[in-house]
Design a protein around this motif. Sequence first.
Motif, PDB file in Angstrom:
ATOM      1  N   ASN A  93      13.022 -28.955 -13.900  1.00  0.00           N
ATOM      2  CA  ASN A  93      12.381 -29.141 -15.193  1.00  0.00           C
ATOM      3  C   ASN A  93      11.934 -27.766 -15.681  1.00  0.00           C
ATOM      4  O   ASN A  93      11.202 -27.061 -14.974  1.00  0.00           O
ATOM      5  N   TYR A  94      12.369 -27.383 -16.861  1.00  0.00           N
ATOM      6  CA  TYR A  94      12.063 -26.029 -17.335  1.00  0.00           C
ATOM      7  C   TYR A  94      12.083 -25.958 -18.850  1.00  0.00           C
ATOM      8  O   TYR A  94      12.613 -26.841 -19.544  1.00  0.00           O
ATOM      9  N   ILE A  95      11.497 -24.870 -19.370  1.00  0.00           N
ATOM     10  CA  ILE A  95      11.490 -24.554 -20.800  1.00  0.00           C
ATOM     11  C   ILE A  95      11.887 -23.094 -20.947  1.00  0.00           C
ATOM     12  O   ILE A  95      11.249 -22.215 -20.352  1.00  0.00           O
ATOM     13  N   LEU A  96      12.934 -22.847 -21.728  1.00  0.00           N
ATOM     14  CA  LEU A  96      13.360 -21.483 -22.033  1.00  0.00           C
ATOM     15  C   LEU A  96      13.124 -21.243 -23.530  1.00  0.00           C
ATOM     16  O   LEU A  96      13.941 -21.637 -24.354  1.00  0.00           O
ATOM     17  N   PRO A  97      12.022 -20.606 -23.906  1.00  0.00           N
ATOM     18  CA  PRO A  97      11.767 -20.368 -25.327  1.00  0.00           C
ATOM     19  C   PRO A  97      12.806 -19.469 -25.979  1.00  0.00           C
ATOM     20  O   PRO A  97      12.998 -19.532 -27.198  1.00  0.00           O
ATOM     21  N   VAL A  98      13.478 -18.655 -25.161  1.00  0.00           N
ATOM     22  CA  VAL A  98      14.500 -17.753 -25.689  1.00  0.00           C
ATOM     23  C   VAL A  98      15.745 -17.817 -24.816  1.00  0.00           C
ATOM     24  O   VAL A  98      15.684 -17.592 -23.602  1.00  0.00           O
ATOM     25  N   ILE A  99      16.875 -18.169 -25.431  1.00  0.00           N
ATOM     26  CA  ILE A  99      18.162 -18.111 -24.753  1.00  0.00           C
ATOM     27  C   ILE A  99      19.195 -17.622 -25.769  1.00  0.00           C
ATOM     28  O   ILE A  99      19.244 -18.115 -26.896  1.00  0.00           O
ATOM     29  N   VAL A 100      19.966 -16.618 -25.389  1.00  0.00           N
ATOM     30  CA  VAL A 100      20.911 -15.987 -26.316  1.00  0.00           C
ATOM     31  C   VAL A 100      22.334 -16.161 -25.798  1.00  0.00           C
ATOM     32  O   VAL A 100      22.557 -16.348 -24.597  1.00  0.00           O
ATOM     33  N   THR A 101      23.312 -16.093 -26.720  1.00  0.00           N
ATOM     34  CA  THR A 101      24.717 -16.214 -26.359  1.00  0.00           C
ATOM     35  C   THR A 101      25.515 -15.076 -26.979  1.00  0.00           C
ATOM     36  O   THR A 101      25.138 -14.545 -28.029  1.00  0.00           O
ATOM     37  N   ASN A 102      26.615 -14.721 -26.326  1.00  0.00           N
ATOM     38  CA  ASN A 102      27.479 -13.675 -26.873  1.00  0.00           C
ATOM     39  C   ASN A 102      28.627 -14.255 -27.700  1.00  0.00           C
ATOM     40  O   ASN A 102      29.398 -13.506 -28.294  1.00  0.00           O
ATOM     41  N   ALA A 103      28.765 -15.592 -27.733  1.00  0.00           N
ATOM     42  CA  ALA A 103      29.884 -16.219 -28.457  1.00  0.00           C
ATOM     43  C   ALA A 103      29.442 -17.576 -28.981  1.00  0.00           C
ATOM     44  O   ALA A 103      29.666 -18.606 -28.349  1.00  0.00           O
ATOM     45  N   LEU A 104      28.812 -17.557 -30.140  1.00  0.00           N
ATOM     46  CA  LEU A 104      28.304 -18.785 -30.740  1.00  0.00           C
ATOM     47  C   LEU A 104      29.452 -19.720 -31.117  1.00  0.00           C
ATOM     48  O   LEU A 104      30.447 -19.295 -31.705  1.00  0.00           O
ATOM     49  N   ASN A 105      29.321 -21.000 -30.792  1.00  0.00           N
ATOM     50  CA  ASN A 105      30.361 -21.985 -31.080  1.00  0.00           C
ATOM     51  C   ASN A 105      30.117 -22.610 -32.457  1.00  0.00           C
ATOM     52  O   ASN A 105      29.507 -23.668 -32.591  1.00  0.00           O
TER      53      ASN A 105
END
Length: 337
Positions: A93-105
């Motif tokens: 169980n977790y919360i990631l307030p910030v997650i980034v991607t290098n290839a947006l779908n």
Amino acid sequence: MLKSLFVTLVIFFLVPKALAKTQSFDDLFQECLFTSIKTANKDQTLKQIESDCEKKIAKKHMGAKELGAISERMIKERQSAFNPYVITPHKMNYILPVIVTNALNTEAYSDYSNWAENIKDIEAKFQISIKVPLFTSTFLVKGDQLFFGFTLESWWQIYSENISRPFRETNYQPEFFYFIPTKWHPFDTNSGIFFGLEHQSNGRSQLISRSWNRVYANFLFEKDSFAFSFRPWFRIPEGDEPTTRDVIGDDNSDITKYMGHFELGMAYDWRKDYEISLKIRENFASHHGAIEIGFTFPLWGKLRGYAQYFNGYGESLIDYNHKQQRFGIGIALTDIL
């Protein structure tokens, strides 16, 4: 077909042993505790006596050779499993307030409102996962358990003000799974087997609907603070026709091409403070798969920091055939071990 499988599973597991006259784990623990206190050395603390009872029960009723991180977790879960004030975690169980991607779908949303032009490559992600035991005592073999589990993963476009910060994707995963401890101890490990039936869906309709049903086995090994799992699965077919605007069919008939047919998992708990986890999926025919690395570390109280790295296909159902790298940082509410 899925409905009939669920009904069959429930009938097979619940009816024959519904009235089984075997002791629950809590009964066994209390009995051991009472006996041990009467004969204990005066220098022993209650915590030491409880620990000794946990080890005795694990060895006798769960086939454990020596307690490892997973055995300890399962014992503590059994002690509180039917406490109405305790919610038992399943996966992390977790919360990631910030997650980034290098290839947006963006392609998946090209025909869906104005999302393709406005979703951002930075968002928030969280996972909530719980499980509920379905019986208290031995069912088929000593130490076995049957559970209902539910996991929710959500990706929130909290930084996309132009489209009112929607939840870009939410995956729902209910499952039934049955655990059997074994007396097989390769390389001095403890081992067990899970058999499960699960459904996973993003709850959408028509062209952005994604779902699949699968049965799986999970072979689990542990030693001290290290755990290893091998989980192969079989996808239950949903028909030959693909989903279109006018026909509801198979949302993603080629999903195993990208998600593979198995997952390898590993976790290591270093000094009870730092946990490293690894998940690997692969389809050797298409050479598509994914790797996910997680790392938790102490913050304060029950809260722990959590960093997650993902590379490959299928981080979410809407992205099952889209390759990308993602990195997120946030807080873990529960660990794997």
